[in-house]
Design an enzyme around this catalytic site. Structure first.
Site, PDB file in Angstrom:
ATOM      1  N   ASP A  49      -2.262   5.464  -3.291  1.00  0.00           N
ATOM      2  CA  ASP A  49      -2.656   6.516  -2.157  1.00  0.00           C
ATOM      3  C   ASP A  49      -1.443   7.500  -1.728  1.00  0.00           C
ATOM      4  OD1 ASP A  49      -5.422   6.224  -1.695  1.00  0.00           O
ATOM      5  OD2 ASP A  49      -5.067   4.900  -0.037  1.00  0.00           O
ATOM      6  N   ASP A  83     -14.476   2.049  -4.554  1.00  0.00           N
ATOM      7  CA  ASP A  83     -13.193   1.710  -3.933  1.00  0.00           C
ATOM      8  C   ASP A  83     -13.279   0.345  -3.269  1.00  0.00           C
ATOM      9  OD1 ASP A  83     -10.542   1.987  -2.625  1.00  0.00           O
ATOM     10  OD2 ASP A  83     -11.346   4.042  -1.604  1.00  0.00           O
ATOM     11  N   TRP A  90       0.726  -1.223  -0.025  1.00  0.00           N
ATOM     12  CA  TRP A  90       0.033   0.027   0.001  1.00  0.00           C
ATOM     13  C   TRP A  90       0.996   1.224   0.022  1.00  0.00           C
ATOM     14  CZ3 TRP A  90      -0.113   3.925   3.970  1.00  0.00           C
ATOM     15  CH2 TRP A  90      -1.093   4.823   3.519  1.00  0.00           C
ATOM     16  N   ASP A 107     -15.212  12.590  -1.569  1.00  0.00           N
ATOM     17  CA  ASP A 107     -14.691  11.197  -1.361  1.00  0.00           C
ATOM     18  C   ASP A 107     -15.651  10.598  -0.205  1.00  0.00           C
ATOM     19  OD1 ASP A 107     -12.510   9.131  -0.485  1.00  0.00           O
ATOM     20  OD2 ASP A 107     -12.039  10.170  -2.593  1.00  0.00           O
ATOM     21  N   ASP A 108     -14.967   9.948   0.871  1.00  0.00           N
ATOM     22  CA  ASP A 108     -15.630   9.175   1.831  1.00  0.00           C
ATOM     23  C   ASP A 108     -16.005  10.058   2.690  1.00  0.00           C
ATOM     24  OD1 ASP A 108     -15.826   7.062   3.561  1.00  0.00           O
ATOM     25  OD2 ASP A 108     -13.901   6.523   3.710  1.00  0.00           O
ATOM     26  N   CYS A 123     -10.672   2.110  -7.795  1.00  0.00           N
ATOM     27  CA  CYS A 123      -9.679   2.509  -6.717  1.00  0.00           C
ATOM     28  C   CYS A 123      -9.889   1.197  -5.672  1.00  0.00           C
ATOM     29  CB  CYS A 123     -10.029   3.697  -5.964  1.00  0.00           C
ATOM     30  SG  CYS A 123      -8.913   4.109  -4.647  1.00  0.00           S
ATOM     31  N   LYS A 135     -16.077   7.248  -8.050  1.00  0.00           N
ATOM     32  CA  LYS A 135     -14.863   6.650  -7.510  1.00  0.00           C
ATOM     33  C   LYS A 135     -15.570   5.590  -6.863  1.00  0.00           C
ATOM     34  CE  LYS A 135     -10.959   7.474  -4.597  1.00  0.00           C
ATOM     35  NZ  LYS A 135     -10.127   8.393  -3.893  1.00  0.00           N
ATOM     36  N   ASN A 192     -11.554  -1.426   0.190  1.00  0.00           N
ATOM     37  CA  ASN A 192     -10.276  -1.096   1.001  1.00  0.00           C
ATOM     38  C   ASN A 192      -9.865  -2.243   2.046  1.00  0.00           C
ATOM     39  OD1 ASN A 192      -9.070   1.255   0.330  1.00  0.00           O
ATOM     40  ND2 ASN A 192     -11.293   2.312   1.099  1.00  0.00           N
ATOM     41  N   ARG A 216      -9.468  -2.561   8.359  1.00  0.00           N
ATOM     42  CA  ARG A 216      -9.839  -1.408   8.374  1.00  0.00           C
ATOM     43  C   ARG A 216     -11.167  -1.026   8.736  1.00  0.00           C
ATOM     44  NH1 ARG A 216     -11.041   3.664   4.255  1.00  0.00           N
ATOM     45  NH2 ARG A 216      -9.629   5.167   4.931  1.00  0.00           N
TER      46      ARG A 216
END
Ligand code: GLA
Length: 782
Positions: A589, A515, A237, A403-404, A567, A513, A517, A480
């Site tokens: 990132d 993602d 990462w 984003d988030d 992503c 986007k 994660n 996460r």
């Protein structure tokens, strides 16, 4: 109409496949039983003078002392003595005297208690067909694998070779597809068929391709033996795409066991004699179109030949075929060059543009965007977002991506994944008014999702605790703070599609986007897989990937006007499988310009700049703590798809002026980066960190414009100016060029620029960017 791209010469027992305008892939039927690779290189021309024993004569495979013969000696045969160990086999089974690694392993389950009885031993040629179009793929309940599409205005032809093991009735269909384009790759697909009507067949390994590179192919340009190197991109990462070139000493193996194609290695490699450079020598590339667990290996044999193979990672995924069932392995992409590594890169770039990316992205100018992640992380309200977007608009930035943190009750990465409804505490009016206000500032709007995940602290989890992947009886491991949804459950996919669609329809959202994660860890097939589905159990990870593709397909086709960006914590799933659904990718990132030089360089081996999102962020950099100049950060980002990811409300007036000018300058020239041909000019191939000069030029297809970049990532004292020879220009034309940062204007001919070079002035500081825009002067020829 059957085209001439693939032909069968029945007299010689050979198949000739034209791979682009430069190469042919020639498969011979050795002893009418074994498909073998006779040649992958420049055309062999007319072969009508060859005798029928051509294939046998061409492969030095005589049995040596102690080698196992390929079949029992038949005294009547002209030359019965050969060993499979010495033959470049197209799809080796093992157990046959060939001591190298097999491309598949299978056993037949003959009793209801699951006892394995007959290993598949000998799989030989049965028949062939030459088909118009692409190879067929088996659709599982969860979905179908993506693969290369036929480029616009071109056609495809596919060779199907059917092999069968007569004892177990395992049938293997080998597919080879080529396109009528001048720089075609070779696509390889394999379908495994259980042609037995009563017994199950268990595939303990089901690779996608095998490529035996004989030692005679590993000669350098002077005919001297040069050991084969393998080039891969590896990392972690925030350190993706570190380029590693190493000799295939014995066995080389990379892959992923993380459930996604991974940050640790990208699913593709280059192979070449150690003497091959960017612009000279032979080279091969092999990439997998797959986003789950994969393997690529290279094994040196006793004669210094190299066997390359790969596909699904059989350590984590096996597959059981019910009687009559079929299974398609992920597609493999093969490319060849005899003029160095850069030609391979260009072939792969064309392939991505024309065959992998959804068609609309091939000609779409990528917007300059501002992403809010590093600007505000989870801490924002509508006012802050509107301020950021307003600033972006004033700078000429075209799109703002939220984003988030906009959904559920999400204030950190602790909660709410799966709750795809607006966080009313942060955005009390909802998305509609926010987006309208942003649009009113002349800025378009994009939004982030992480569809495949669920937070234990979420409404979705409280309602459906059984919707995530887990092993019965074991604790669920959170990565996460999140778990992975079991996408193989159709209701899960429906829920995601419906909830995400509702949001996308609720406002003018033009960019998304997507993602991903976390990795798989105790992410087993949940309770619903239960009894009666045991045969599917060992394939649950692959089924999950297929289900993810199905969801992507559904979302991206339902919202054709939306630009999707991929992503996975940066570049964790930037493979050709995922690229089949998106137009750009957030490849790391890590936004530190110094690190980015290397990441983008490694990434360029497989992906063109038009998909490489690249953002200018704040200093000290949030990942490394390094401070670089705005010029340095901008120049590096401009060599990909330029974007911004910092708090635009906190810029100084000087920075403001600079960014405004940069945005305008790049906007006028970005087509060269997005659609031009890339040429790497400087960068040592070696282990991570060993290079301190990176230079690239992008040249427009008609050679009328070019953008040149030169970076010296780490500051060094007392260096002289660099002189870099360009590539790809019109040698007879005159180019006027402006150095963007250095206020120099020069005129030189293409010939001068390519043969003598352009001067990149030495500067102090990290990156020390030199950027130049070259424009062909009128139509005047020299
Ligand atoms: C991942 C992405 C980032 C950002 C965060 C949000 O790390 O790579 O760009 O979207 O998730 O949580």
């Amino acid at each position: 109409m059957q085209s001439r791209l693939i032909s069968f010469d029945a007299r010689l027992g050979i198949f000739r496949l034209l791979v682009g305008q430069n190469f042919e892939y020639t498969i011979g039927l050795y002893r009418a039983k074994w498909p073998v690779l006779l040649h992958f290189g420049k055309s062999l021309g007319d072969l009508s003078h060859q005798p029928p024993s051509f294939v046998f004569d061409s492969i030095p495979a005589q049995t040596r002392e102690f080698a196992v013969p390929g079949e029992n000696e038949r005294p009547s045969a002209p030359n019965p003595s050969y060993s499979l160990q010495r033959i470049p086999l197209e799809f080796p089974a093992g157990e046959s005297g060939d001591l190298r690694s097999p491309a598949y392993k299978a056993f037949e389950i003959v009793s209801s208690d699951g006892i394995a009885k007959k290993p598949a031993l000998e799989i030989t040629y049965v028949s062939h067909r030459i088909l118009d179009g692409l190879a067929p793929k088996v659709t599982e309940t969860e979905g179908v694998l993506p693969g290369g599409r036929v480029p616009k205005d071109a056609y495809a032809t596919t060779l199907e070779l059917t092999l069968e093991d007569r004892v177990t009735n395992l049938r293997v269909l080998l597919y080879y597809t080529v396109f009528s384009t001048p720089d075609s790759v070779l696509l390889r697909n394999v379908t495994y068929v259980n042609a037995n009507s009563t017994h199950k067949i268990h595939l303990a390994r089901a690779y996608s391709f095998n490529l035996d590179i004989m030692s005679s192919s590993t000669l350098d340009g002077n005919g001297n033996h040069a050991p084969l190197d393998v080039i891969s991109t590896r990392g972690s990462w925030a350190r993706e795409f570190g380029l590693v070139r190493e000799p295939v000493a014995n066995t080389f193996s990379i892959g992923s066991r993380s459930g996604i194609s991974s940050h640790q290695a990208w699913p593709g490699i280059y192979l070449c004699p150690s003497t091959t450079t960017e612009y000279s020598g032979d080279a091969w590339a092999v990439c997998l179109v797959y986003s789950g667990d994969w393997t690529l290996t290279a094994e040196r044999d006793e004669d210094d030949g190299i066997r390359v193979q790969g596909g699904l990672n059989s350590e984590v995924t096996e597959w059981t075929l019910e009687p009559g069932a079929q299974f398609s392995a992920p597609e493999a992409v093969l490319a060849k060059s005899e003029t160095g590594l850069m030609a391979l890169t260009q072939t792969l770039h064309s392939f991505v543009r024309e065959s992998i990316l959804p068609a609309k992205y091939a000609t779409m100018t990528r917007p300059i965007l501002a992403n809010g992640w590093e600007a505000v992380y989870f801490n924002f309200d509508a006012k802050k977002l509107e301020d950021l977007a307003g600033r972006a608009g004033a700078l000429g930035i075209e799109l703002f991506v939220l984003d988030d943190g906009w959904f559920g009750k999400r204030d950190s990465d602790n909660s709410s994944l799966g709750d795809w409804f607006v966080n009313r505490r942060k955005l009390p009016e909802g998305l509609g008014p926010l987006v309208d206000n942003i649009n009113a500032k002349g800025v378009q709007f994009g939004l982030w999702f992480e569809p495949e995940m669920i937070s234990p602290d979420s409404e979705l989890y409280r309602k459906h605790p059984d919707w995530c992947l887990s092993f019965e009886g074991r604790d669920r491991i959170e990565g996460r703070n999140q778990l992975i949804l079991d996408l193989a459950i159709p209701e899960v996919r429906d829920y995601l599609f419906d909830s995400i669609s509702a949001i996308l329809k609720s406002a003018n959202i033009v960019y998304v986007k997507l993602d991903h994660n976390r990795k798989f860890a105790l992410s087993g097939p949940g309770a619903h897989w239960g009894k009666g589905r045991d045969a599917r159990y060992t394939g649950y990870r692959h089924r999950h990937v297929l289900a993810a593709y199905t969801l992507m397909e559904r979302l991206t086709t339902a919202f054709l006007n939306i630009h999707f960006e991929g992503c996975a914590g940066g570049g964790g799933r930037s493979d050709y499988g995922m690229m089949s659904f998106v137009g750009t990718y957030w490849i790391s990132d890590d936004t530190d310009a110094v690190v980015r030089c290397e990441i983008q360089h490694g990434c360029s081996l497989f992906l063109p700049a038009m998909v490489m999102s690249s953002h200018v962020s704040a200093v000290p950099n949030h990942q490394t703590g390094r401070i670089t100049t705005l010029k340095a950060r901008t120049a590096v980002a401009m060599s990909g798809v330029l974007g911004y990811e910092l708090d635009l409300t906190k810029m100084t007036p000087k920075e403001w002026d600079e960014v405004k000018k940069d945005v305008e300058w790049y906007k006028e020239r970005r087509g060269i980066v997005h659609f031009g041909d890339m040429f790497r000019l400087r960068a040592a191939y070696g282990s991570r960190g060993s290079m301190n000069e990176v230079s690239i030029v992008y040249v427009s297809k008609d050679k009328s414009e070019a953008l040149f970049f030169y970076f010296r990532p780490m500051a060094t004292a007392n260096q002289k100016d660099a002189v870099v020879r360009l590539k790809g220009l019109d040698s007879g034309a005159k180019y006027v060029f402006d150095y963007y940062y250095d206020k120099i204007r020069r005129t030189m001919t293409g010939r001068e620029l390519m043969n003598r070079g352009l001067v990149a002035p030495y500067k102090r500081g990290d990156i020390a960017p030199v950027v130049a825009y070259l424009k062909r002067e009128g139509t005047e020829r020299l």
